[in-house]
Design a protein around this motif. Sequence first.
Motif, PDB file in Angstrom:
ATOM      1  N   GLN A 221       0.817  -1.211   0.000  1.00 39.80           N
ATOM      2  CA  GLN A 221       0.000   0.000   0.000  1.00 39.80           C
ATOM      3  C   GLN A 221       0.855   1.266   0.000  1.00 39.80           C
ATOM      4  N   ARG A 224       2.045   1.866  -3.392  1.00 39.90           N
ATOM      5  CA  ARG A 224       0.964   2.335  -4.275  1.00 39.90           C
ATOM      6  C   ARG A 224       0.659   3.807  -4.016  1.00 39.90           C
ATOM      7  N   VAL A 225       0.715   4.215  -2.775  1.00 35.93           N
ATOM      8  CA  VAL A 225       0.510   5.635  -2.454  1.00 35.93           C
ATOM      9  C   VAL A 225       1.559   6.489  -3.153  1.00 35.93           C
ATOM     10  N   THR A 478      -1.951   7.951   2.889  1.00 38.64           N
ATOM     11  CA  THR A 478      -2.765   6.731   2.854  1.00 38.64           C
ATOM     12  C   THR A 478      -4.178   7.028   3.337  1.00 38.64           C
ATOM     13  N   ASN A 507      -8.655  -0.479   2.515  1.00 37.21           N
ATOM     14  CA  ASN A 507      -7.381  -0.545   1.773  1.00 37.21           C
ATOM     15  C   ASN A 507      -7.519  -1.143   0.373  1.00 37.21           C
ATOM     16  N   TRP A 509      -8.658  -0.214  -2.447  1.00 36.12           N
ATOM     17  CA  TRP A 509      -8.381   0.612  -3.626  1.00 36.12           C
ATOM     18  C   TRP A 509      -6.989   0.347  -4.182  1.00 36.12           C
ATOM     19  N   CYS A 510      -6.062  -0.078  -3.311  1.00 37.80           N
ATOM     20  CA  CYS A 510      -4.659  -0.083  -3.736  1.00 37.80           C
ATOM     21  C   CYS A 510      -4.301  -1.260  -4.630  1.00 37.80           C
TER      22      CYS A 510
END
Length: 604
Positions: A221, A224-225, A478, A507, A509-510
Amino acid sequence: MKEDKNLIATRWDLTPLYKSINDKKITENIKRVEKICADFPKKYRGKLATLLNDALADIIKIDEIVSTMFAYFYLLSSRDAENEEIKKQTSMAQERLTSAMANLTFFDIELGKLSKSDYEAQVKASKLLKHNKPYLDEIRKNAKYQLSEEVETILTKVSPFLSGEWDDMMDEMETKLEFHLKGKKYNLSEILNVANSSHKSKLRKLALDELNRVLASSNYQNLRVRALNLVMGEKNLMDSERGFKNIMSARNISNNLDDKTVDALHTAVAKYGAEQGKRYYTILKKLLHKKVLNWADRNAPLPFESKAYYSWDDCVKTVLNAYENFSPILANLIRDSFANHRIDAPVYKGKTSGAYNYTVVAEGGKVYTWTFLNYMGTTRDVMTLAHELGHSVHGQLAGAKQGTLQTQAPMAYAETASIFGEMLTFEYMINHITNPREKLALLLAKSNDWINSVNRQISFSFFEQIVHEKRKQGKLTTKDFNDAWIKVSKDMYGRDGEIFNYDNMENLWCYVGHFMRPFYVYAYSFGELFTQSLFAVKEKNPKTFEKLYIEMLESGSTKDAINLMKPFGLNPTDAKFWKQGIDVSIKKWLDEAEKLIAELKLIK
């Protein structure tokens, strides 16, 4: 479960493209492209007013070679995402070819500045230019968004080192994710299959909780952010420099759509689509005997749904029969894909998740189409094969008719053929069911798939709108992404406790890789409703429809949405068009489902 040997054996043969990642032909072709590109400015800069035909012939040659090479690298990587040699060769080729093709930058700019008389005189005198006029017209129409040649050249040269690298890295990270459930280890595709398809509510919930936990705790995550912040920052800068009106304009223009049409789609789905979605989930809630659904129940199988495994042979037979009943021409194209080993179906280590179709027009106009699956034997997997084979026949027909520059339809209606293929298969299956419970299960499963294609993708698009706008004020955390995800989910699916609770899904979406390609997602919704209106025409005029449909697929990128629909008497600029797409699909299916539920007395 018995081993499905025919499924395991359904793998690609990529040798028609190249023999291996170390094939000498790859290096030879890179050198060929470098030579053509190096000579291109000397031959054509300042001369397009008279030499446009020759310049375009060279561009076609370059595009065929480069498209084939990148197709090969992408297909190899999908099968073996952690292979370092594939990564090395892909990176080398990408950097060399991108640098070489920077020499072509002036073409679009100079073409956009050609006088109307010079342009039209050359088109009139050249068969090649006449054929590719839609491609050339599009360049001229969008010339106002071009920057200077110097800037465009630099942007082309640095493109291999920008956001695409993050996208590749996230794909690699995805294959390394490990999930643990009840003492067993799962990859992403497998844990998603449990979360979506298990008939045990507690197991679905545990699988989704584990997915949500691992995405955050594995550092996936955080990466990805970082990646999305980079993508959004890059996009905001380029939109400002090029003069696009809003954050979606660049995508809309590439889809050959105006902002108002896309806004109308979003508005219709947010109102009428969400209404039908809540209707479906209310039915599901009652059938599952729950007061509130967990997020893991969103795709829950019905209690009376068949648990049968569709063998690969049964799946292929079903899909082929469905296409054959509509068009033997399309069915034969599909048979060619099987005969030539252009389908890769089983799940195996190193393979990326998901499904796709990749069509490429190689040198000499030879068309190849490759279908990628992670087949697990569910009804949804049968529909996925039908979907991807829709892309396959679309690519084959458009590639053969239009050539490399005009094969790929804009994303907004590139999904038309794939969704149409799903509808053919759905229609075939529903017509061969005699058991009312099985028929009900299929109607509700199709309604759920519709929600995932329409409502969910527009929800994704609203998510993107929030985070892209917020990115203009600085980098997002995040929590910013999680908050936006929860907001759009509640807006589309209902407030907390109304139908769903939203525990342990913040979470998710990631793992949506499409966010790395801004505003790609709404095309699925556009394509679904576009196709449903089209399919309704098929029901009314079956005798004349096949010919018109094949001609539509053959058009590739040469027509916009309005002209694509004109032969069918449809107008996508009319706001009523989108509501009609909803009414003739999910609304009709849920009407039928509710009648069956009443007849079967399944809900008190």
